[in-house]
Motif scaffolding. Structure first.
Motif, PDB file in Angstrom:
ATOM      1  N   UNK A  66       2.115  15.910   4.561  1.00 34.66           N
ATOM      2  CA  UNK A  66       2.783  14.603   3.316  1.00 34.66           C
ATOM      3  C   UNK A  66       2.831  13.373   4.672  1.00 34.66           C
ATOM      4  N   UNK A  67       2.595  13.582   6.176  1.00 33.17           N
ATOM      5  CA  UNK A  67       2.344  12.038   7.031  1.00 33.17           C
ATOM      6  C   UNK A  67       1.006  11.721   6.496  1.00 33.17           C
ATOM      7  N   UNK A  68       0.037  12.438   5.970  1.00 30.25           N
ATOM      8  CA  UNK A  68      -1.182  11.708   6.039  1.00 30.25           C
ATOM      9  C   UNK A  68      -1.048  10.708   4.642  1.00 30.25           C
ATOM     10  N   UNK A  69      -0.348  11.569   3.369  1.00 31.35           N
ATOM     11  CA  UNK A  69       0.189  10.319   1.898  1.00 31.35           C
ATOM     12  C   UNK A  69       0.709   8.940   2.788  1.00 31.35           C
ATOM     13  N   UNK A  70       2.160   9.944   3.584  1.00 28.71           N
ATOM     14  CA  UNK A  70       2.502   8.353   3.805  1.00 28.71           C
ATOM     15  C   UNK A  70       1.724   7.083   5.089  1.00 28.71           C
ATOM     16  N   UNK A  71       0.723   7.738   5.857  1.00 25.55           N
ATOM     17  CA  UNK A  71      -0.116   7.173   6.724  1.00 25.55           C
ATOM     18  C   UNK A  71      -0.892   6.591   5.598  1.00 25.55           C
ATOM     19  N   UNK A  72      -1.151   6.640   4.457  1.00 22.22           N
ATOM     20  CA  UNK A  72      -2.660   5.682   3.434  1.00 22.22           C
ATOM     21  C   UNK A  72      -1.294   5.354   2.427  1.00 22.22           C
ATOM     22  N   UNK A  73      -0.322   6.187   2.330  1.00 17.88           N
ATOM     23  CA  UNK A  73       0.991   4.596   1.569  1.00 17.88           C
ATOM     24  C   UNK A  73       0.891   3.441   2.350  1.00 17.88           C
ATOM     25  N   UNK A  74       1.665   3.256   4.166  1.00 16.48           N
ATOM     26  CA  UNK A  74       1.784   2.342   4.817  1.00 16.48           C
ATOM     27  C   UNK A  74       0.349   1.338   4.133  1.00 16.48           C
ATOM     28  N   UNK A  75      -0.694   1.927   4.768  1.00 15.65           N
ATOM     29  CA  UNK A  75      -2.479   1.270   4.599  1.00 15.65           C
ATOM     30  C   UNK A  75      -2.471   0.526   3.675  1.00 15.65           C
ATOM     31  N   UNK A  76      -1.966   1.369   2.877  1.00 21.82           N
ATOM     32  CA  UNK A  76      -2.496   0.650   1.321  1.00 21.82           C
ATOM     33  C   UNK A  76      -1.236  -0.391   0.686  1.00 21.82           C
ATOM     34  N   UNK A  77       0.270  -0.128   1.150  1.00 22.98           N
ATOM     35  CA  UNK A  77       1.068  -1.277   0.977  1.00 22.98           C
ATOM     36  C   UNK A  77       0.693  -3.018   1.921  1.00 22.98           C
ATOM     37  N   UNK A  78      -0.219  -2.471   2.929  1.00 21.77           N
ATOM     38  CA  UNK A  78      -0.880  -3.710   3.292  1.00 21.77           C
ATOM     39  C   UNK A  78      -1.959  -4.532   2.854  1.00 21.77           C
ATOM     40  N   UNK A  79      -2.716  -3.550   2.610  1.00 21.72           N
ATOM     41  CA  UNK A  79      -4.331  -3.488   1.621  1.00 21.72           C
ATOM     42  C   UNK A  79      -3.417  -4.473  -0.119  1.00 21.72           C
ATOM     43  N   UNK A  80      -2.834  -3.491  -0.894  1.00 20.72           N
ATOM     44  CA  UNK A  80      -2.235  -4.453  -2.110  1.00 20.72           C
ATOM     45  C   UNK A  80      -1.614  -5.851  -1.303  1.00 20.72           C
ATOM     46  N   UNK A  81      -0.435  -6.215   0.061  1.00 27.19           N
ATOM     47  CA  UNK A  81       0.022  -7.364  -0.412  1.00 27.19           C
ATOM     48  C   UNK A  81      -1.250  -8.560   0.070  1.00 27.19           C
ATOM     49  N   UNK A  82      -2.234  -7.976   1.289  1.00 28.69           N
ATOM     50  CA  UNK A  82      -2.817  -8.999   0.982  1.00 28.69           C
ATOM     51  C   UNK A  82      -3.658  -9.494  -0.046  1.00 28.69           C
ATOM     52  N   UNK A  83      -4.165  -8.137  -0.859  1.00 26.22           N
ATOM     53  CA  UNK A  83      -5.037  -8.967  -2.060  1.00 26.22           C
ATOM     54  C   UNK A  83      -4.243  -9.605  -2.555  1.00 26.22           C
ATOM     55  N   UNK A  84      -3.146  -9.281  -2.986  1.00 21.42           N
ATOM     56  CA  UNK A  84      -2.242 -10.075  -3.644  1.00 21.42           C
ATOM     57  C   UNK A  84      -2.177 -11.651  -3.310  1.00 21.42           C
ATOM     58  N   UNK A  85      -1.997 -12.048  -2.060  1.00 20.44           N
ATOM     59  CA  UNK A  85      -1.808 -13.179  -1.540  1.00 20.44           C
ATOM     60  C   UNK A  85      -3.489 -13.875  -1.241  1.00 20.44           C
ATOM     61  N   UNK A 186      -4.997   4.915   0.046  1.00 19.21           N
ATOM     62  CA  UNK A 186      -4.904   3.298   0.267  1.00 19.21           C
ATOM     63  C   UNK A 186      -5.555   2.694  -0.955  1.00 19.21           C
ATOM     64  N   UNK A 187      -6.523   3.045  -1.212  1.00 19.44           N
ATOM     65  CA  UNK A 187      -6.448   2.167  -2.462  1.00 19.44           C
ATOM     66  C   UNK A 187      -6.070   3.100  -4.222  1.00 19.44           C
ATOM     67  N   UNK A 188      -5.636   3.979  -4.127  1.00 19.17           N
ATOM     68  CA  UNK A 188      -5.424   4.447  -5.089  1.00 19.17           C
ATOM     69  C   UNK A 188      -3.572   3.838  -5.196  1.00 19.17           C
ATOM     70  N   UNK A 189      -3.071   4.301  -3.763  1.00 21.74           N
ATOM     71  CA  UNK A 189      -1.730   3.468  -3.765  1.00 21.74           C
ATOM     72  C   UNK A 189      -1.273   2.020  -4.633  1.00 21.74           C
ATOM     73  N   UNK A 190      -2.825   1.152  -4.059  1.00 23.28           N
ATOM     74  CA  UNK A 190      -3.399  -0.287  -4.267  1.00 23.28           C
ATOM     75  C   UNK A 190      -3.129  -0.288  -6.136  1.00 23.28           C
ATOM     76  N   UNK A 191      -3.749   0.637  -6.475  1.00 24.91           N
ATOM     77  CA  UNK A 191      -4.375  -0.046  -8.007  1.00 24.91           C
ATOM     78  C   UNK A 191      -2.748   0.627  -8.210  1.00 24.91           C
ATOM     79  N   UNK A 192      -2.167   1.206  -8.422  1.00 26.75           N
ATOM     80  CA  UNK A 192      -0.995   2.233  -8.903  1.00 26.75           C
ATOM     81  C   UNK A 192      -0.023   0.897  -9.019  1.00 26.75           C
ATOM     82  N   UNK A 193       0.256   0.005  -7.785  1.00 24.69           N
ATOM     83  CA  UNK A 193       1.316  -0.712  -7.577  1.00 24.69           C
ATOM     84  C   UNK A 193       0.625  -1.689  -7.870  1.00 24.69           C
ATOM     85  N   UNK A 194      -0.130  -1.982  -8.480  1.00 20.49           N
ATOM     86  CA  UNK A 194      -0.872  -3.281  -9.420  1.00 20.49           C
ATOM     87  C   UNK A 194      -0.838  -3.238 -11.004  1.00 20.49           C
TER      88      UNK A 194
END
Length: 304
Positions: A66-85, A186-194
């Motif tokens: 769960x810790x790895x998934x949580x960490x990956x999602x936090x990284x994915x959030x910043x990746x998604x936000x950066x690319x969105x901007x 993180x890639x999966x997080x960005x893909x799903x949110x998008x």
């Protein structure tokens, strides 16, 4: 010795290819935005990259905590936000100009790390920040209209800040979890949110013109998946400083390709701003260590 030199040469060529591909990503993104919305482009790009990385590195996804998934999602959030901007801002700014503004994230990283880990940046970081401010003024401010700055500039600088945050959190979590697993998550997080966003907003469409579709796939396969993989492989055989010098050419390639392929027009002030920002990037990344007199012993290869 020959084998080491051979590996170093291949590493340099690999990093140069990565910088070129990343630079071309600004042109590809600008072209793709003619046929789809920024969020639809992100959904396409990250879906392609996430599927490829998930299939190829599926063994690294077994027994995820769960810790790895949580960490990956936090990284994915910043990746998604950066690319969105970045994608939204790219609608209002020249692709080549955005390439240099985005590259300022390397100067912001030490200061964000200072805020998080209380580790004060060195003198070179402060000098680089000052140089960057000078370059940003020339590159972004329209002096003819009374020091105005457009929304594309602001969004791109926000993008650079978010990319800097992304780099910091990656540096923190990659020491605690499997880096490959974090990359896939993180890639999966960005893909799903998008995807969720474009579906809910009604932007989702399968009727994407072929040129836009090809640009999106190119961004997903080459600029996202293969570029990050190539960087990790190449940096195994070269020093971090050496790699930073080559990868910083991304902004140069991005500007050059935008001028050649998109017909972007740079004023003299913008051109000078690009040069000054590039000097700031080199200062922050290398601390000009490559100008120091080398010792008799050859430089030891440093793995990241």
């Amino acid at each position: 010795m020959e084998k080491t030199l051979k590996h170093s040469l291949y590493a340099d060529l690999g990093l140069l290819a990565v910088a070129l591909v990343w630079g071309s990503g600004f042109v590809a993104s600008k072209s793709a935005l003619d046929s789809m919305t920024p969020m639809m482009l992100m959904a396409l790009r990250f879906s392609v990259a996430a599927l490829l990385s998930g299939i190829i590195f599926r063994k690294n996804l077994k027994h995820l905590s769960k810790e790895t998934i949580k960490a990956g999602c936090i990284i994915g959030f910043f990746l998604f936000s950066a690319f969105a901007a970045q994608m939204i801002g790219l609608q209002y700014i020249l692709a080549g100009k955005q390439a240099f503004l985005t590259a300022t994230n390397v100067i912001m990283v030490p200061f964000i790390y200072w805020a998080v880990k209380k580790k004060k940046p060195d003198l070179y970081n402060f000098i680089a920040a000052f140089i960057m401010l000078l370059g940003l003024a020339l590159l972004t401010i329209d002096f003819s209209t009374g020091f105005s700055c457009n929304s594309g500039d602001v969004l791109t600088l926000l993008c650079a800040f978010l990319f800097a945050c992304h780099i910091v959190v990656v540096g923190i979590f990659s020491k605690q979890h499997d880096p490959i697993a974090l990359t896939v998550i993180q890639l999966a997080f960005a893909a799903i949110v998008s995807l969720v966003y474009v579906i809910v907003s009604g932007e989702f469409t399968v009727s994407v013109p072929v040129p836009g579709l090809l640009s999106g796939v190119y961004l997903g396969v080459f600029c996202t998946f293969l570029a990050f993989l190539g960087q990790n492989m190449a940096q195994k055989y070269t020093s971090s400083t050496h790699a930073a010098i080559i990868l910083s050419l991304e902004s140069v390639f991005g500007s050059t390709l935008s001028i050649i392929l998109l017909g972007d027009v740079f004023t003299l002030a913008m051109f000078m701003g690009c040069i000054i920002i590039f000097i700031g990037i080199i200062t922050a990344e290398t601390k000009w260590s490559f100008l120091k007199i080398k010792q008799n012993n050859p430089e030891k290869i440093i793995e990241p």
